[in-house]
Design a protein around this motif. Structure first.
Motif, PDB file in Angstrom:
ATOM      1  N   VAL A 182       0.855  -1.190   0.000  1.00  0.00           N
ATOM      2  CA  VAL A 182       0.000   0.000   0.000  1.00  0.00           C
ATOM      3  C   VAL A 182       0.888   1.235   0.000  1.00  0.00           C
ATOM      4  CG1 VAL A 182      -1.919  -1.107   1.229  1.00  0.00           C
ATOM      5  CG2 VAL A 182      -0.183   0.147   2.525  1.00  0.00           C
ATOM      6  N   ILE A 183       0.308   2.344  -0.440  1.00  0.00           N
ATOM      7  CA  ILE A 183       0.981   3.644  -0.352  1.00  0.00           C
ATOM      8  C   ILE A 183       0.236   4.444   0.705  1.00  0.00           C
ATOM      9  CG2 ILE A 183       1.487   5.810  -1.543  1.00  0.00           C
ATOM     10  CD1 ILE A 183       1.586   4.179  -4.138  1.00  0.00           C
ATOM     11  N   ILE A 184       0.949   4.999   1.637  1.00  0.00           N
ATOM     12  CA  ILE A 184       0.337   5.815   2.688  1.00  0.00           C
ATOM     13  C   ILE A 184       0.526   7.283   2.340  1.00  0.00           C
ATOM     14  CG2 ILE A 184       0.431   6.451   5.126  1.00  0.00           C
ATOM     15  CD1 ILE A 184       1.319   3.534   5.671  1.00  0.00           C
ATOM     16  N   LEU A 185      -0.595   8.010   2.228  1.00  0.00           N
ATOM     17  CA  LEU A 185      -0.570   9.446   1.938  1.00  0.00           C
ATOM     18  C   LEU A 185      -1.501  10.172   2.909  1.00  0.00           C
ATOM     19  CD1 LEU A 185      -0.612   9.722  -1.981  1.00  0.00           C
ATOM     20  CD2 LEU A 185       1.287  10.127  -0.422  1.00  0.00           C
ATOM     21  N   THR A 186      -1.127  10.180   4.171  1.00  0.00           N
ATOM     22  CA  THR A 186      -1.897  10.926   5.158  1.00  0.00           C
ATOM     23  C   THR A 186      -1.468  12.389   5.135  1.00  0.00           C
ATOM     24  OG1 THR A 186      -0.284  10.349   6.862  1.00  0.00           O
ATOM     25  CG2 THR A 186      -2.221   8.917   6.663  1.00  0.00           C
ATOM     26  N   ALA A 230       4.281  -1.227   3.442  1.00  0.00           N
ATOM     27  CA  ALA A 230       3.639   0.079   3.606  1.00  0.00           C
ATOM     28  C   ALA A 230       4.606   1.154   3.133  1.00  0.00           C
ATOM     29  CB  ALA A 230       3.243   0.294   5.063  1.00  0.00           C
ATOM     30  N   ASN A 231       4.391   1.644   1.923  1.00  0.00           N
ATOM     31  CA  ASN A 231       5.276   2.606   1.285  1.00  0.00           C
ATOM     32  C   ASN A 231       4.969   4.020   1.794  1.00  0.00           C
ATOM     33  OD1 ASN A 231       6.444   4.455  -0.501  1.00  0.00           O
ATOM     34  ND2 ASN A 231       6.250   3.080  -2.241  1.00  0.00           N
ATOM     35  N   THR A 232       5.916   4.608   2.490  1.00  0.00           N
ATOM     36  CA  THR A 232       5.773   5.992   2.955  1.00  0.00           C
ATOM     37  C   THR A 232       6.763   6.930   2.266  1.00  0.00           C
ATOM     38  OG1 THR A 232       7.237   5.548   4.833  1.00  0.00           O
ATOM     39  CG2 THR A 232       4.855   5.390   5.244  1.00  0.00           C
ATOM     40  N   GLU A 233       7.509   6.429   1.297  1.00  0.00           N
ATOM     41  CA  GLU A 233       8.542   7.250   0.655  1.00  0.00           C
ATOM     42  C   GLU A 233       7.955   8.448  -0.099  1.00  0.00           C
ATOM     43  OE1 GLU A 233      11.842   7.131   1.170  1.00  0.00           O
ATOM     44  OE2 GLU A 233      11.184   5.656   2.642  1.00  0.00           O
ATOM     45  N   ILE A 234       6.891   8.222  -0.855  1.00  0.00           N
ATOM     46  CA  ILE A 234       6.267   9.336  -1.588  1.00  0.00           C
ATOM     47  C   ILE A 234       5.763  10.369  -0.593  1.00  0.00           C
ATOM     48  CG2 ILE A 234       4.340   9.986  -3.100  1.00  0.00           C
ATOM     49  CD1 ILE A 234       4.685   7.205  -4.442  1.00  0.00           C
ATOM     50  N   TRP A 235       5.120   9.900   0.481  1.00  0.00           N
ATOM     51  CA  TRP A 235       4.592  10.783   1.530  1.00  0.00           C
ATOM     52  C   TRP A 235       5.719  11.612   2.163  1.00  0.00           C
ATOM     53  CZ3 TRP A 235       5.433  10.514   6.922  1.00  0.00           C
ATOM     54  CH2 TRP A 235       4.607  11.339   7.680  1.00  0.00           C
ATOM     55  N   LYS A 236       6.818  10.955   2.516  1.00  0.00           N
ATOM     56  CA  LYS A 236       7.938  11.671   3.153  1.00  0.00           C
ATOM     57  C   LYS A 236       8.497  12.753   2.235  1.00  0.00           C
ATOM     58  CE  LYS A 236       9.953   7.691   4.961  1.00  0.00           C
ATOM     59  NZ  LYS A 236      11.127   6.944   5.400  1.00  0.00           N
ATOM     60  N   GLN A 237       8.659  12.421   0.966  1.00  0.00           N
ATOM     61  CA  GLN A 237       9.223  13.382   0.031  1.00  0.00           C
ATOM     62  C   GLN A 237       8.252  14.540  -0.238  1.00  0.00           C
ATOM     63  OE1 GLN A 237      10.920  11.395  -3.432  1.00  0.00           O
ATOM     64  NE2 GLN A 237      11.561   9.710  -2.131  1.00  0.00           N
TER      65      GLN A 237
END
Length: 130
Positions: free
Chosen positions: A71-75, A99-106
């Motif tokens: 999943v991608i997490i985008l909170t 649980a992919n948070t890389e896009i969110w972090k960037q």
């Protein structure tokens, strides 16, 4: 190219990456229905799950998502959104879901000074487009 143009290009690139994941069927987890609307407007066509606006509690929500391999997490980028992102990442990882948070972090690093939530990404892009 100005720093602002480079930042805008980086944000667009990250959104394109999320769209690509979505096209492959990787679900995106957001906080609420306005986030879903924004992501749909930005080209996310695959499954999007709302972590907070469901009748299920968080444990039942996690169980329903645990059937996925990734999943991608985008909170949101506020304190509550950050806490939710880390909890989702931790709990889903224990359930063997990537649980992919890389896009969110960037994204957070690029836009946090201007917006606090995913629902504001469309307005951010509109405001900075030339």
């Amino acid at each position: 190219m100005s720093a602002e143009e480079r930042r805008l290009e980086a944000v667009r690139g990250l959104l394109e990456k999320a769209v690509s994941y979505s096209r492959r069927g990787v679900p995106v987890i957001v906080e609420g229905p306005n986030d879903v609307k924004t992501l749909r407007a930005l080209g996310i066509t695959g499954p999007v799950f709302c972590a907070k606006s469901r009748r299920l509690g968080l444990v039942d929500f996690l169980d329903s998502v645990a059937t996925r391999s990734e999943v991608i997490i985008l909170t949101d980028f506020d304190k509550e959104g950050r806490a939710l992102a880390w909890r989702l990442r931790r709990d889903l990882s224990h359930m063997r879901v990537k649980a992919n948070t890389e896009i969110w972090k960037q994204l957070k690093a690029l836009v946090r000074s201007e917006i606090v939530g995913i629902e504001n990404l469309g307005k951010y892009l509109d405001r900075h487009s030339v």
